[in-house]
Design an enzyme around this catalytic site. Sequence first.
Site, short mmCIF file in Angstrom:
data_model
loop_
_atom_site.label_atom_id
_atom_site.label_comp_id
_atom_site.label_asym_id
_atom_site.label_seq_id
_atom_site.Cartn_x
_atom_site.Cartn_y
_atom_site.Cartn_z
N ASP A 9 67.43 63.26 17.68
CA ASP A 9 68.79 62.64 18.20
C ASP A 9 68.68 61.29 18.94
O ASP A 9 67.81 61.01 19.58
CB ASP A 9 69.24 63.79 18.89
N ASP A 11 72.18 59.83 20.85
CA ASP A 11 72.85 59.53 22.13
C ASP A 11 72.46 61.06 23.08
O ASP A 11 72.80 62.01 22.35
CB ASP A 11 74.37 59.35 21.86
#
Length: 192
Positions: A9, A11
């Site tokens: 992922d 952020d």
Amino acid sequence: MKRRAVFIDRDGTISEEVGYVNHPSRYRVFPYSAEAVRLLNGAGWLAILITNQAGVARGYFAESVIADVHGLLASELEIGGGRLDAIYYCPHHPTVGEPPYQLDCDCRKPRPGLIRRAAAAFDIDTAASWMVGDRYGDVEFARNAGVRPAFVLSGYGRGEWEYQRAAWRHEPELVAENLLEAVREILRRDDD
Ligand SMILES: [Mg+2]
Ligand SMILES: [Zn+2]
């Protein structure tokens, strides 16, 4: 032979969670991320970024800003000797904005479209691969895509882990302080 991947992922996991990154100047890669990616590169695992960027559909920034931010990410990682094998993102939102970005797509996490696309492109053994993220939604996403969920306490992670975990329907297979610790643990389990 099929390859294994660690899907990462963006952020809160490889870089700071700062809300919508509507300008590259807001983007901050975590200091340990290059080492994490470098370890995967060296161990022969694919390192693939997977991110929802609905700020495009919401009209907060143009899709070109994502390319600029990812250029910045690539150069920061390169300084530390790390290289992502691919980046997949979803710019859509099911209800907000206008077509083509307003779309009930299959690629917005936790739907599995982006991992399916990557798995086909790179011939990935999904059952032997991992998804590392800082939101419970990433755990759901991993399950939906048939990969193993790893949860990190950076970004939203610590708050979700401490305050919301009681309501989770599924547990991650691995919980780590951050991306580097998660990668170390993934590689350590591989050695067993
Ligand atoms: Mg995140
Ligand atoms: Zn999408």
